[in-house]
Scaffold this motif. Structure first.
Motif, PDB file in Angstrom:
ATOM      1  N   GLU A   1     -39.863   5.586 -33.646  1.00  0.00           N
ATOM      2  CA  GLU A   1     -38.790   4.610 -33.827  1.00  0.00           C
ATOM      3  C   GLU A   1     -38.485   3.881 -32.515  1.00  0.00           C
ATOM      4  O   GLU A   1     -38.512   4.476 -31.435  1.00  0.00           O
ATOM      5  CB  GLU A   1     -37.526   5.325 -34.310  1.00  0.00           C
ATOM      6  CG  GLU A   1     -36.377   4.393 -34.579  1.00  0.00           C
ATOM      7  CD  GLU A   1     -35.116   5.119 -35.017  1.00  0.00           C
ATOM      8  OE1 GLU A   1     -34.212   4.426 -35.497  1.00  0.00           O
ATOM      9  OE2 GLU A   1     -35.033   6.338 -34.863  1.00  0.00           O
TER      10      GLU A   1
ATOM     11  N   GLU B   1     -32.530  -3.706 -34.153  1.00  0.00           N
ATOM     12  CA  GLU B   1     -31.134  -3.721 -33.733  1.00  0.00           C
ATOM     13  C   GLU B   1     -30.923  -4.683 -32.570  1.00  0.00           C
ATOM     14  O   GLU B   1     -29.913  -5.388 -32.503  1.00  0.00           O
ATOM     15  CB  GLU B   1     -30.668  -2.315 -33.358  1.00  0.00           C
ATOM     16  CG  GLU B   1     -30.517  -1.377 -34.534  1.00  0.00           C
ATOM     17  CD  GLU B   1     -31.821  -0.722 -34.990  1.00  0.00           C
ATOM     18  OE1 GLU B   1     -32.897  -1.046 -34.446  1.00  0.00           O
ATOM     19  OE2 GLU B   1     -31.761   0.110 -35.908  1.00  0.00           O
TER      20      GLU B   1
ATOM     21  N   CYS C   1     -28.610   3.349 -31.928  1.00  0.00           N
ATOM     22  CA  CYS C   1     -30.067   3.475 -32.037  1.00  0.00           C
ATOM     23  C   CYS C   1     -30.655   3.953 -30.716  1.00  0.00           C
ATOM     24  O   CYS C   1     -31.506   4.845 -30.696  1.00  0.00           O
ATOM     25  CB  CYS C   1     -30.687   2.147 -32.452  1.00  0.00           C
ATOM     26  SG  CYS C   1     -32.481   2.188 -32.567  1.00  0.00           S
TER      27      CYS C   1
ATOM     28  N   ARG D   1     -29.941   7.587 -30.320  1.00  0.00           N
ATOM     29  CA  ARG D   1     -30.758   8.373 -31.247  1.00  0.00           C
ATOM     30  C   ARG D   1     -32.200   8.478 -30.752  1.00  0.00           C
ATOM     31  O   ARG D   1     -32.780   9.562 -30.713  1.00  0.00           O
ATOM     32  CB  ARG D   1     -30.705   7.736 -32.641  1.00  0.00           C
ATOM     33  CG  ARG D   1     -31.411   8.500 -33.713  1.00  0.00           C
ATOM     34  CD  ARG D   1     -31.216   7.886 -35.100  1.00  0.00           C
ATOM     35  NE  ARG D   1     -31.697   6.520 -35.182  1.00  0.00           N
ATOM     36  CZ  ARG D   1     -30.921   5.446 -35.321  1.00  0.00           C
ATOM     37  NH1 ARG D   1     -29.612   5.565 -35.390  1.00  0.00           N
ATOM     38  NH2 ARG D   1     -31.449   4.241 -35.413  1.00  0.00           N
TER      39      ARG D   1
ATOM     40  N   CYS E   1     -35.836   0.377 -31.150  1.00  0.00           N
ATOM     41  CA  CYS E   1     -34.607  -0.328 -31.539  1.00  0.00           C
ATOM     42  C   CYS E   1     -34.798  -1.844 -31.550  1.00  0.00           C
ATOM     43  O   CYS E   1     -33.858  -2.592 -31.306  1.00  0.00           O
ATOM     44  CB  CYS E   1     -33.486   0.058 -30.581  1.00  0.00           C
ATOM     45  SG  CYS E   1     -33.139   1.820 -30.592  1.00  0.00           S
TER      46      CYS E   1
END
Length: 91
Positions: free
Chosen positions: A65, A70, A53, A56, A67
């Motif tokens: 987005e 996560e 993540c 990315r 993380c």
């Protein structure tokens, strides 16, 4: 007079150095437990997801987005592992 002598003795720098040395010898067992648990299979899997993540999200210039999910999954897995082991070693 005895009270005054004790007060003077307690204020000496040597006493403070001894106390600091004693505190340095203490090791928090939770740190070593966390490291061991991070190597466990489930924690390795959630850490890999977190790292994917982060890669990315870091590769994009503009994204909404993050993380957080996560990260919380990884911390939850690690803390769950630690909870089962830590309290057996606490005196």
């Amino acid at each position: 007079m005895v009270f005054e002598e004790k007060m003077i003795m307690n204020g000496e720098p040597e006493d403070e150095e001894e106390e600091e040395e004693e505190e340095e010898d203490l090791v928090d067992p939770i740190e070593s437990m966390r490291q061991k648990c991070e190597e466990a299979e489930h924690c390795v899997h959630t850490r890999e997801l977190l790292e994917e993540c982060e890669t990315r999200v870091g590769s994009r210039s503009s994204t909404m987005e993050d993380c957080t999910e996560e990260l919380f999954d990884f911390l939850h897995a690690r803390d769950h592992c630690v909870a089962h082991k830590l309290f057996h070693s606490v005196k």
